[in-house]
Design a protein around this motif. Structure first.
Motif, short mmCIF file in Angstrom:
data_model
loop_
_atom_site.label_atom_id
_atom_site.label_comp_id
_atom_site.label_asym_id
_atom_site.label_seq_id
_atom_site.Cartn_x
_atom_site.Cartn_y
_atom_site.Cartn_z
N LYS A 43 0.86 -1.18 0.00
CA LYS A 43 0.00 0.00 0.00
C LYS A 43 0.89 1.23 0.00
CE LYS A 43 -3.87 -1.89 2.57
NZ LYS A 43 -4.32 -2.06 3.93
N ALA A 44 0.60 2.18 -0.88
CA ALA A 44 1.44 3.38 -0.98
C ALA A 44 1.22 4.29 0.22
CB ALA A 44 1.10 4.12 -2.26
N GLY A 45 2.31 4.93 0.62
CA GLY A 45 2.20 6.01 1.61
C GLY A 45 1.82 5.59 3.02
N VAL A 46 2.05 4.32 3.37
CA VAL A 46 1.71 3.89 4.73
C VAL A 46 2.87 4.24 5.66
CG1 VAL A 46 1.00 1.92 6.14
CG2 VAL A 46 0.43 1.97 3.71
N LYS A 47 2.56 4.83 6.79
CA LYS A 47 3.61 5.19 7.77
C LYS A 47 4.19 3.93 8.41
CE LYS A 47 1.99 9.64 9.45
NZ LYS A 47 0.83 9.96 10.26
N PRO A 48 5.51 3.93 8.74
CA PRO A 48 6.07 2.75 9.41
C PRO A 48 5.31 2.44 10.70
CG PRO A 48 7.78 4.35 8.87
CD PRO A 48 6.47 4.98 8.53
N ARG A 49 4.95 1.18 10.88
CA ARG A 49 4.14 0.81 12.05
C ARG A 49 4.95 0.01 13.06
NH1 ARG A 49 -1.14 -1.99 9.90
NH2 ARG A 49 -1.74 -1.76 12.07
N GLY A 50 6.27 -0.05 12.87
CA GLY A 50 7.09 -0.80 13.81
C GLY A 50 7.91 -1.85 13.09
N VAL A 51 8.76 -2.50 13.86
CA VAL A 51 9.70 -3.46 13.28
C VAL A 51 9.25 -4.88 13.63
CG1 VAL A 51 12.12 -4.22 13.26
CG2 VAL A 51 11.58 -1.80 13.56
N VAL A 52 9.24 -5.75 12.63
CA VAL A 52 8.95 -7.17 12.87
C VAL A 52 10.15 -8.00 12.45
CG1 VAL A 52 7.45 -9.12 12.30
CG2 VAL A 52 6.47 -6.83 12.43
N VAL A 53 10.66 -8.79 13.38
CA VAL A 53 11.72 -9.75 13.05
C VAL A 53 11.04 -11.06 12.69
CG1 VAL A 53 13.53 -11.18 14.08
CG2 VAL A 53 13.53 -8.72 14.45
N ILE A 54 11.35 -11.59 11.51
CA ILE A 54 10.67 -12.80 11.05
C ILE A 54 11.68 -13.84 10.59
CG2 ILE A 54 10.38 -12.00 8.64
CD1 ILE A 54 7.55 -13.28 8.74
N GLY A 55 11.34 -15.11 10.74
CA GLY A 55 12.20 -16.17 10.23
C GLY A 55 11.53 -17.52 10.36
N THR A 56 12.02 -18.48 9.60
CA THR A 56 11.56 -19.86 9.71
C THR A 56 12.45 -20.54 10.75
OG1 THR A 56 10.90 -19.87 7.39
CG2 THR A 56 11.16 -22.01 8.44
N VAL A 57 11.83 -21.30 11.64
CA VAL A 57 12.57 -21.82 12.80
C VAL A 57 13.67 -22.81 12.44
CG1 VAL A 57 10.64 -21.46 14.39
CG2 VAL A 57 10.89 -23.66 13.20
N LYS A 58 14.50 -23.06 13.42
CA LYS A 58 15.66 -23.95 13.27
C LYS A 58 15.24 -25.32 12.72
CE LYS A 58 19.56 -25.56 15.96
NZ LYS A 58 20.13 -25.67 17.27
N GLY A 59 16.00 -25.82 11.75
CA GLY A 59 15.75 -27.14 11.18
C GLY A 59 14.75 -27.14 10.04
N ASP A 60 14.14 -25.98 9.78
CA ASP A 60 13.08 -25.90 8.78
C ASP A 60 13.51 -25.00 7.63
OD1 ASP A 60 10.60 -25.57 7.42
OD2 ASP A 60 9.52 -25.93 9.29
N LEU A 61 13.39 -25.52 6.39
CA LEU A 61 13.89 -24.78 5.23
C LEU A 61 12.77 -24.18 4.38
CD1 LEU A 61 16.62 -27.37 4.15
CD2 LEU A 61 16.90 -25.32 5.57
N HIS A 62 11.52 -24.33 4.80
CA HIS A 62 10.40 -23.82 4.01
C HIS A 62 10.32 -22.30 4.17
CE1 HIS A 62 9.38 -28.05 4.70
NE2 HIS A 62 8.76 -27.99 3.54
N ASP A 63 10.33 -21.58 3.02
CA ASP A 63 10.32 -20.12 3.18
C ASP A 63 9.23 -19.40 2.42
OD1 ASP A 63 11.26 -20.22 0.57
OD2 ASP A 63 13.05 -19.02 0.94
N ILE A 64 8.41 -20.12 1.68
CA ILE A 64 7.43 -19.41 0.83
C ILE A 64 6.37 -18.71 1.68
CG2 ILE A 64 5.65 -19.73 -0.94
CD1 ILE A 64 7.45 -21.98 -2.07
N GLY A 65 5.81 -19.43 2.65
CA GLY A 65 4.79 -18.83 3.53
C GLY A 65 5.37 -17.67 4.32
N LYS A 66 6.59 -17.87 4.83
CA LYS A 66 7.26 -16.80 5.59
C LYS A 66 7.49 -15.57 4.70
CE LYS A 66 11.52 -16.56 5.61
NZ LYS A 66 12.34 -15.82 4.63
N ASN A 67 7.90 -15.80 3.46
CA ASN A 67 8.13 -14.67 2.53
C ASN A 67 6.83 -13.91 2.27
OD1 ASN A 67 10.76 -15.46 2.38
ND2 ASN A 67 10.62 -16.38 0.36
N LEU A 68 5.75 -14.69 2.16
CA LEU A 68 4.46 -14.07 1.89
C LEU A 68 4.01 -13.22 3.09
CD1 LEU A 68 2.38 -14.10 -0.31
CD2 LEU A 68 1.48 -16.23 0.58
#
Ligand code: B1M
Length: 207
Positions: free
Chosen positions: A80-105
């Motif tokens: 969405k254009a022009g949205v103000k930053p709403r904070g920081v989210v740290v994201i990742g797929t947990v240890k031992g797991d290589l699936h990244d498509i859902g996380k990327n989405l």
């Protein structure tokens, strides 16, 4: 065109997926429709074939690359254009797991809704979430797991965050994960899909 996109995705034809996404956008198809009626059902069909041993890891990997390329084409249109930053989210797929498509989405949808995203990738150890959250002043830590064998790592992350006295809420998601499980491991939030992740994180940061 969306059925053709699914077929190209399953066949792992990355340039074709990219071109079909572009064509659909040019034809005025909403990005959400391309995602929910083209790319995601394509991946779901592939999942059934994978389960039935009709396709194997190399084919699934190639299809995953095509999926991520299609998502990258969609990203500016989901944002969405022009949205103000709403904070920081740290994201990742947990240890031992290589699936990244859902996380990327999920990362993409959050970015499109004005969050700054620190994406740690896949196979992320608990202490890395803690370090990144501290270093970036994160408001939320988001975890993805696709395997019943790796979802247990989510508890380890919650415990690491508690032990570090970080006070940053943890939100979890991924196919095998449930709200009930979130409660069991003391995660503060749960989302079944990327759109709900935006809502759930919005609810948590608003508190
Ligand atoms: Co894997 N795999 N895989 N795989 N794979 C699944 C998950 C599986 C269900 C297939 C099956 O048997 N039907 C099965 C898991 C069974 C289980 O534990 N319950 C499975 C298996 C067994 C495995 C291996 C063990 C296979 C093997 O080696 N024998 C192996 C494990 C490797 C590892 O991680 N250590 C493996 C490997 C792989 C590939 C590497 C080949 C590839 C991943 C490539 C990549 O991601 N770059 C792969 C893929 C692609 C799949 C399937 C086919 C598709 C997953 C996907 O991307 N879906 C999958 C079958 C399926 O899901 N139908 C399967 C599309 C994506 C958009 O959905 O990720 O669910 P999803 O994300 C959703 C929600 O879950 C939610 O929002 C997303 C969008 O709405 N969500 C969140 C996700 N994360 C969130 C985080 C949040 C909130 C919401 O945070 C707040």
């Amino acid at each position: 065109m969306l059925k053709e996109m699914q077929d190209a995705l399953i066949a792992g034809k990355k340039p074709e997926v990219e071109s079909l996404v572009e064509q659909a956008l040019d034809a005025g198809t909403p990005a959400g429709t391309i995602l929910n009626e083209g790319l995601i059902p394509g991946m779901a069909r592939l999942g059934v074939q994978f389960k039935n041993n009709e396709v194997f890891i190399p084919e699934v990997l190639v299809a995953a690359r095509a999926m991520n390329a299609g998502l990258a084409k969609l990203e500016p249109h989901l944002a969405k254009a022009g949205v103000k930053p709403r904070g920081v989210v740290v994201i990742g797929t947990v240890k031992g797991d290589l699936h990244d498509i859902g996380k990327n989405l999920v990362a993409m949808m959050l970015r499109g809704n004005g969050y700054k995203i620190v994406d740690l990738g896949v196979d992320v150890a608990p202490e890395r979430y803690v370090e990144a959250a501290r270093a970036n002043g994160a408001g939320v830590i988001a975890l993805s797991a696709l395997l019943t064998t790796t979802m247990v790592q989510m508890r380890a992350v919650v415990e690491a965050v508690e032990k570090a006295g970080l006070g940053v809420p943890v939100v979890i998601g991924g196919a095998p994960v449930t709200r009930e499980y979130a409660g069991q491991i003391r995660a503060q939030g749960y989302a079944p899909d990327a759109a709900s992740a935006v809502e759930e994180i919005g609810r948590i940061v608003a508190v």
